[in-house]
Design a protein around this motif. Structure first.
Motif, PDB file in Angstrom:
ATOM      1  N   VAL A 205       0.827  -1.201   0.000  1.00 20.39           N
ATOM      2  CA  VAL A 205       0.000   0.000   0.000  1.00 20.39           C
ATOM      3  C   VAL A 205       0.864   1.254   0.000  1.00 20.39           C
ATOM      4  O   VAL A 205       1.773   1.384   0.811  1.00 20.39           O
ATOM      5  N   GLU A 206       0.569   2.172  -0.929  1.00 17.98           N
ATOM      6  CA  GLU A 206       1.187   3.495  -0.950  1.00 17.98           C
ATOM      7  C   GLU A 206       0.145   4.487  -0.467  1.00 17.98           C
ATOM      8  O   GLU A 206      -1.009   4.450  -0.909  1.00 17.98           O
ATOM      9  N   TYR A 207       0.570   5.374   0.426  1.00 20.74           N
ATOM     10  CA  TYR A 207      -0.377   6.333   0.982  1.00 20.74           C
ATOM     11  C   TYR A 207       0.337   7.606   1.400  1.00 20.74           C
ATOM     12  O   TYR A 207       1.549   7.619   1.600  1.00 20.74           O
ATOM     13  N   ASP A 208      -0.423   8.675   1.535  1.00 20.03           N
ATOM     14  CA  ASP A 208       0.095   9.975   1.953  1.00 20.03           C
ATOM     15  C   ASP A 208       0.065  10.031   3.479  1.00 20.03           C
ATOM     16  O   ASP A 208      -1.010  10.052   4.077  1.00 20.03           O
ATOM     17  N   GLU A 209       1.255  10.049   4.084  1.00 21.81           N
ATOM     18  CA  GLU A 209       1.349  10.045   5.551  1.00 21.81           C
ATOM     19  C   GLU A 209       0.725  11.278   6.198  1.00 21.81           C
ATOM     20  O   GLU A 209       0.365  11.240   7.366  1.00 21.81           O
ATOM     21  N   SER A 210       0.584  12.352   5.434  1.00 26.15           N
ATOM     22  CA  SER A 210      -0.017  13.560   6.016  1.00 26.15           C
ATOM     23  C   SER A 210      -1.536  13.448   6.092  1.00 26.15           C
ATOM     24  O   SER A 210      -2.183  14.215   6.795  1.00 26.15           O
ATOM     25  N   LYS A 211      -2.115  12.467   5.376  1.00 29.03           N
ATOM     26  CA  LYS A 211      -3.572  12.298   5.356  1.00 29.03           C
ATOM     27  C   LYS A 211      -4.043  11.007   6.017  1.00 29.03           C
ATOM     28  O   LYS A 211      -5.173  10.935   6.497  1.00 29.03           O
ATOM     29  N   LEU A 212      -3.195   9.972   5.995  1.00 23.61           N
ATOM     30  CA  LEU A 212      -3.596   8.663   6.511  1.00 23.61           C
ATOM     31  C   LEU A 212      -2.538   8.101   7.449  1.00 23.61           C
ATOM     32  O   LEU A 212      -1.351   8.372   7.288  1.00 23.61           O
TER      33      LEU A 212
END
Length: 68
Positions: free
Chosen positions: A42-49
């Motif tokens: 999974v790739e995700y935006d650490e500032s949002k999730l």
């Protein structure tokens, strides 16, 4: 973008793969789900999730999820 591998031990079919991918995409993450390996990369935006958000998105469909 951050990347994490989730282990999903009770995934058993193509429908599971699709459900997990859609659950993660719905919250804004991108996932490559492998039935053979029983994982989701999974790739995700650490500032949002947070990792907990990813786990909860999949677990609410009855899957056992942990960070690999």
């Amino acid at each position: 973008m951050a990347k994490v591998v989730l282990k999903i031990s009770n995934m058993s079919c193509g429908h599971c793969v699709m459900t997990i991918r859609r659950a993660l995409e719905k919250i804004g993450a991108k996932a490559e789900v492998s039935l053979e390996n029983k994982t989701a990369v999974v790739e995700y935006d650490e500032s949002k999730l947070k990792i907990e958000d990813l786990i909860n998105a999949v677990a609410k469909f009855g899957y056992d999820v942990e960070v690999a």
